[in-house]
Design a protein around this motif. Structure first.
Motif, PDB file in Angstrom:
ATOM      1  N   ALA A   1       0.835  -1.207   0.000  1.00 30.85           N
ATOM      2  CA  ALA A   1       0.000   0.000   0.000  1.00 30.85           C
ATOM      3  C   ALA A   1       0.867   1.252   0.000  1.00 30.85           C
ATOM      4  O   ALA A   1       0.611   2.196  -0.751  1.00 30.85           O
ATOM      5  CB  ALA A   1      -0.945  -0.013   1.206  1.00 30.85           C
ATOM      6  N   SER A   2       1.910   1.257   0.832  1.00 26.43           N
ATOM      7  CA  SER A   2       2.805   2.414   0.903  1.00 26.43           C
ATOM      8  C   SER A   2       3.540   2.618  -0.412  1.00 26.43           C
ATOM      9  O   SER A   2       3.628   3.742  -0.926  1.00 26.43           O
ATOM     10  CB  SER A   2       3.815   2.250   2.043  1.00 26.43           C
ATOM     11  N   ASP A   3       4.068   1.520  -0.967  1.00 22.27           N
ATOM     12  CA  ASP A   3       4.786   1.615  -2.244  1.00 22.27           C
ATOM     13  C   ASP A   3       3.874   2.119  -3.358  1.00 22.27           C
ATOM     14  O   ASP A   3       4.265   2.975  -4.156  1.00 22.27           O
ATOM     15  CB  ASP A   3       5.383   0.260  -2.630  1.00 22.27           C
ATOM     16  N   ALA A   4       2.651   1.582  -3.419  1.00 17.96           N
ATOM     17  CA  ALA A   4       1.706   1.998  -4.458  1.00 17.96           C
ATOM     18  C   ALA A   4       1.335   3.470  -4.293  1.00 17.96           C
ATOM     19  O   ALA A   4       1.256   4.206  -5.285  1.00 17.96           O
ATOM     20  CB  ALA A   4       0.453   1.126  -4.423  1.00 17.96           C
ATOM     21  N   PHE A   5       1.115   3.900  -3.058  1.00 19.98           N
ATOM     22  CA  PHE A   5       0.781   5.306  -2.827  1.00 19.98           C
ATOM     23  C   PHE A   5       1.926   6.220  -3.268  1.00 19.98           C
ATOM     24  O   PHE A   5       1.709   7.206  -3.982  1.00 19.98           O
ATOM     25  CB  PHE A   5       0.453   5.554  -1.358  1.00 19.98           C
ATOM     26  N   LEU A   6       3.141   5.898  -2.842  1.00 19.20           N
ATOM     27  CA  LEU A   6       4.288   6.749  -3.181  1.00 19.20           C
ATOM     28  C   LEU A   6       4.571   6.731  -4.682  1.00 19.20           C
ATOM     29  O   LEU A   6       4.914   7.763  -5.267  1.00 19.20           O
ATOM     30  CB  LEU A   6       5.515   6.323  -2.379  1.00 19.20           C
ATOM     31  N   LYS A   7       4.404   5.578  -5.329  1.00 21.45           N
ATOM     32  CA  LYS A   7       4.580   5.501  -6.781  1.00 21.45           C
ATOM     33  C   LYS A   7       3.518   6.354  -7.482  1.00 21.45           C
ATOM     34  O   LYS A   7       3.833   7.126  -8.382  1.00 21.45           O
ATOM     35  CB  LYS A   7       4.486   4.053  -7.247  1.00 21.45           C
ATOM     36  N   GLY A   8       2.277   6.216  -7.059  1.00 21.19           N
ATOM     37  CA  GLY A   8       1.195   7.004  -7.643  1.00 21.19           C
ATOM     38  C   GLY A   8       1.396   8.494  -7.424  1.00 21.19           C
ATOM     39  O   GLY A   8       1.131   9.303  -8.319  1.00 21.19           O
TER      40      GLY A   8
ATOM     41  N   GLY B   1       4.244  10.023  -7.185  1.00 21.33           N
ATOM     42  CA  GLY B   1       5.267  10.437  -8.138  1.00 21.33           C
ATOM     43  C   GLY B   1       4.725  10.548  -9.554  1.00 21.33           C
ATOM     44  O   GLY B   1       5.046  11.484 -10.286  1.00 21.33           O
ATOM     45  N   GLU B   2       3.872   9.593  -9.941  1.00 24.05           N
ATOM     46  CA  GLU B   2       3.290   9.627 -11.284  1.00 24.05           C
ATOM     47  C   GLU B   2       2.403  10.859 -11.480  1.00 24.05           C
ATOM     48  O   GLU B   2       2.446  11.496 -12.526  1.00 24.05           O
ATOM     49  CB  GLU B   2       2.501   8.351 -11.548  1.00 24.05           C
ATOM     50  N   ILE B   3       1.612  11.178 -10.479  1.00 16.44           N
ATOM     51  CA  ILE B   3       0.706  12.327 -10.585  1.00 16.44           C
ATOM     52  C   ILE B   3       1.498  13.633 -10.697  1.00 16.44           C
ATOM     53  O   ILE B   3       1.133  14.532 -11.448  1.00 16.44           O
ATOM     54  CB  ILE B   3      -0.261  12.377  -9.384  1.00 16.44           C
ATOM     55  N   ARG B   4       2.587  13.727  -9.955  1.00 19.87           N
ATOM     56  CA  ARG B   4       3.366  14.974 -10.033  1.00 19.87           C
ATOM     57  C   ARG B   4       4.268  15.016 -11.247  1.00 19.87           C
ATOM     58  O   ARG B   4       4.870  16.038 -11.549  1.00 19.87           O
ATOM     59  CB  ARG B   4       4.150  15.198  -8.744  1.00 19.87           C
ATOM     60  N   GLY B   5       4.396  13.863 -11.940  1.00 19.98           N
ATOM     61  CA  GLY B   5       5.169  13.833 -13.177  1.00 19.98           C
ATOM     62  C   GLY B   5       6.626  13.468 -13.009  1.00 19.98           C
ATOM     63  O   GLY B   5       7.392  13.579 -13.958  1.00 19.98           O
ATOM     64  N   ALA B   6       7.035  13.045 -11.838  1.00 23.89           N
ATOM     65  CA  ALA B   6       8.425  12.647 -11.607  1.00 23.89           C
ATOM     66  C   ALA B   6       8.472  11.624 -10.474  1.00 23.89           C
ATOM     67  O   ALA B   6       7.827  11.802  -9.439  1.00 23.89           O
ATOM     68  CB  ALA B   6       9.279  13.851 -11.236  1.00 23.89           C
ATOM     69  N   VAL B   7       9.219  10.571 -10.697  1.00 26.02           N
ATOM     70  CA  VAL B   7       9.388   9.541  -9.670  1.00 26.02           C
ATOM     71  C   VAL B   7      10.050  10.163  -8.447  1.00 26.02           C
ATOM     72  O   VAL B   7      10.946  11.006  -8.576  1.00 26.02           O
ATOM     73  CB  VAL B   7      10.245   8.383 -10.222  1.00 26.02           C
ATOM     74  N   LEU B   8       9.600   9.759  -7.272  1.00 24.45           N
ATOM     75  CA  LEU B   8      10.215  10.272  -6.041  1.00 24.45           C
ATOM     76  C   LEU B   8      11.653   9.779  -5.927  1.00 24.45           C
ATOM     77  O   LEU B   8      11.935   8.600  -6.132  1.00 24.45           O
ATOM     78  CB  LEU B   8       9.424   9.813  -4.815  1.00 24.45           C
ATOM     79  N   GLU B   9      12.545  10.693  -5.623  1.00 26.43           N
ATOM     80  CA  GLU B   9      13.950  10.341  -5.417  1.00 26.43           C
ATOM     81  C   GLU B   9      14.120   9.731  -4.031  1.00 26.43           C
ATOM     82  O   GLU B   9      13.266   9.866  -3.160  1.00 26.43           O
ATOM     83  CB  GLU B   9      14.822  11.592  -5.536  1.00 26.43           C
ATOM     84  N   ARG B  10      15.244   9.081  -3.839  1.00 24.54           N
ATOM     85  CA  ARG B  10      15.529   8.419  -2.550  1.00 24.54           C
ATOM     86  C   ARG B  10      15.399   9.392  -1.388  1.00 24.54           C
ATOM     87  O   ARG B  10      14.817   9.074  -0.364  1.00 24.54           O
ATOM     88  CB  ARG B  10      16.940   7.836  -2.600  1.00 24.54           C
ATOM     89  N   ARG B  11      15.927  10.602  -1.522  1.00 22.69           N
ATOM     90  CA  ARG B  11      15.867  11.575  -0.430  1.00 22.69           C
ATOM     91  C   ARG B  11      14.427  11.984  -0.143  1.00 22.69           C
ATOM     92  O   ARG B  11      14.055  12.243   1.000  1.00 22.69           O
ATOM     93  CB  ARG B  11      16.750  12.787  -0.708  1.00 22.69           C
ATOM     94  N   GLU B  12      13.593  12.039  -1.178  1.00 25.59           N
ATOM     95  CA  GLU B  12      12.182  12.379  -0.975  1.00 25.59           C
ATOM     96  C   GLU B  12      11.444  11.250  -0.263  1.00 25.59           C
ATOM     97  O   GLU B  12      10.589  11.497   0.592  1.00 25.59           O
ATOM     98  CB  GLU B  12      11.516  12.690  -2.313  1.00 25.59           C
TER      99      GLU B  12
END
Length: 107
Positions: free
Chosen positions: A41-48, A50-61
């Motif tokens: 659930a956490s991975d899917a939320f964070l991936k989604g 990133g997709e919505i904002r147009g950029a994958v979340l970086e490790r620091r984010e």
């Protein structure tokens, strides 16, 4: 951070309910399934996110998101302690789990 904490709380509440009725082997299996739920659930939320904002979340984010989840867990623990009628075990376990997830995120 609030949504990440919601996944954690859902898993902890489900675990508390499941442990009332299961054997030790059942509890272990339930813990494993709930940990998988939380991770997915956490991975899917964070991936989604990133997709919505147009950029994958970086490790620091990602580290920052989990750090805020620790902060939210600490807040939950403090506010729960203010009410002596509410059990303390779920917020405490959530706080410890949030710290453990953040620790695992380190390089």
């Amino acid at each position: 951070a609030g949504i990440l904490r919601s996944f954690d709380q859902a898993a902890k509440i489900a675990a508390a309910e499941e442990h009332r009725f299961e054997s030790p082997a059942g509890e272990e299996q339930a813990d494993s399934l709930l940990a998988q739920f939380h991770r997915r659930a956490s991975d899917a939320f964070l991936k989604g996110y990133g997709e919505i904002r147009g950029a994958v979340l970086e490790r620091r984010e990602l580290n920052l998101a989990y750090a805020f989840a620790v902060e939210q867990a600490a807040y939950d623990l403090v506010t729960q302690r203010a009410s002596p009628l509410k059990p303390q075990n779920l917020p405490l376990r959530g706080f410890l789990a949030a710290i453990e997830r953040l620790r695992r995120m380190e390089p």
